[in-house]
Structure formats: structure tokens, C-alpha cells
Design a protein around this motif. Sequence first.
Motif: not given
Length: 365
Positions: A352-365
Motif C-alpha cells: 500500500q505504501d511507497d516511500f522515497r528520500y531524495t537529496v539533489g541540486v536544483s537550478y532556479e531560473f
Amino acid sequence: MITTTRPLRFLGLVPIAFFCATASAASAAERPDSDTVTIEINAPWDWVKLTSGEWLKGKITALEKDSLSFDSDELGDQDIDWDSVEAIHSHTPLNVLLNSQQLYSGTLETVDGKLIIGSQGPIEFSDALRIASTSKRELDRWSGKVGAGANYRTGNTNQKDFTANVDLLRRTARSSIRLSYIADVFYDDGEETSNEHRANGSWYIRRSENWFWQPVQFEYYSAPLQNIASQWTGGMGAGVYIFDTDDISWTASAGPGYMYTRYEETPEGQSRTVDSGAFYLSTQYDQSLTDYMDVSASYQLTASNKDSGKYKHHGVISLYIDLTGSLDLSMSAYWDRVKYPQADSDGVLPEQDDFRYTVGVSYEF
């Protein structure tokens, strides 16, 4: 007081000008609390004066939810509380939507504490609901973030994989269109072990300080490990601003919709496609924790019939830390839950449940 600088017409006036400038500088040094500020009215940028007496030079990009967006070469992108703005001079015309839903276009000026829009005015600051660019270039209406990162996830699979995401915003004086997409794909020794995609879109029309109209709300979702080949949800609704300050924005919206689902596999004799009427309830929370750190959280509940999963939950919480003017370090946690997941052809039910943990870099424009 605002004074306008102009070039000297005659070289013979240079000694006199130098003497006057020296005397003026000495006088200013003797009067540190002077309110006199010299700005270049004809320069290709906008000016904003704060209630603190400070002047900012740059570009006015938008006003939304009582927050003025201002782009400064020295300070970067700034969100300024509309109540903290005392005076404005814009170099280029802007579209201004009032609380009465009247739309005016023109350069912005401030006279006696009131707003002048082109030839329209005077108008109270509190009557300005939204401000947006009048540019005819479509690209000038868009802003967004593009990011990438690594995941560690538990639930239907335990693995490390890769994620990419895009968030786009198209803004005009009357409305906003928000589009987002996130992909999670991983191959292990040539075998695809993860392939999830989610795309969302909303069209917001702000009707007053307190509520907005959503004529379009849609979502596309694909998660083969949850036995969902594709799932389309569309709807419409309305929302309210629970909190709407310079540091905190919290909205909630709801409305009816329709859901169409195509499963990867189903037990023999059972159709792979189902559809259902739906109802969605969603909320979005954004807060500036410090000058360089923001937090964002969102949650959506979609109710449908049992064959479509009955109750579908999707929640995200993210922390953004400024690295440079355009780069952010992002950390996110995702949660997805389906009340009644669909069994595959062997009768095996996904979790029933699905989990994700993310570490990243984002570019804002």
C-alpha cells in the motif's frame, strides 16, 4: 525627495559643478539623517523604496499573495512584503490587477502615498491584487526550477536510484499556470527496476485576497511496481488562502474530477482498465525559515471507487538551502499510498505504501 540626474551641457560649468558637488558632499556628511536620495529616473531599471527608507534598484517581476518579487543584481531575487513598500518607480510598463478585477497597464509611480498606473489613479496600495509583466515574449512569463538527485527508497523496492524534476510557473496579472514533473528511473545490470513518472498541472485564477478558482487540475501517474501502467486524473475546483504573509503561504483546494486507470496486469477475466468519478482535496504550504532556507510541503487525497484504489494519498516535504544565487541544495521525502492496490495476474498485491528520500541540486531560473 527624488531628484533626477542629467548630463552637463557646457564644459565651462565643470569647475562650478565640481565645487557644488564637493560642498553638497560636505553638507551631507554634516547631516547623516538627510532624506535626499538621487536616483536615475531614465535608467533601464526599476526603483522600490521600503518603509525603512532604503531604496532598491533592479526589476519588479511580480506581485502575488501580498509579496512583491524583485530582482536585484546585488541582492538577487527578493520577496518583499507589500506592506513594506513605500514608493515605486518602474521603468517598463506592468499589468496591475485590482481587487475589483479591473486590469490596468502602465508604468508605476507613487504620489502622496498612492499608486499611479500609467494615467490611472491615484489607487490605494491595498487595492493592488497582482502585478505581472506586459512583455509580449512568452518566455518572460515563465520561471521555474530544474533539479536532479539520488534516491534511497523502501517499500515495493529497496534500492538507490536517480530522480529528475522540473517545476514551471507561467504568471500573468489574472492567472497562473503551474506545471511539475518528476521521473524516477533505475537500471541494474541492464534490467529496469524502477520507472515512475508523475506530472501535475493546475490553472489558478485569483478572484480575491482570500480565494482562487481552479478551472483545470490534472495529474498523470505511472508506476509499474505498483501495477499502474498509467493513471489520468482531471478535475476542477476552488481554493482558499489559509495564511498569506511575506514568510508563510498556506492554501487548500478541493473539487470534483474523473480518474482513468490502466493496470499492468490483472487476474484472468478482470479488465485492465477502470474509470471512476473522483474528488480531490489538496493543500500546499511554503515558508521561508531564514534568508537562505525554505521549506515546502504538499498533500493531496483523491477519492474514487474501489476498483481504482478507493483512496489515493500523495505527500511531499522539501527543504531548500541556497548554495548560490541560482543553485539550491534540495532534500525531499515522498509518500504514496493506495487503499486498495490492484493484484497482478498471479494474485500478488503491491504494498500500500511507497516511500522515497531524495537529496539533489536544483537550478532556479
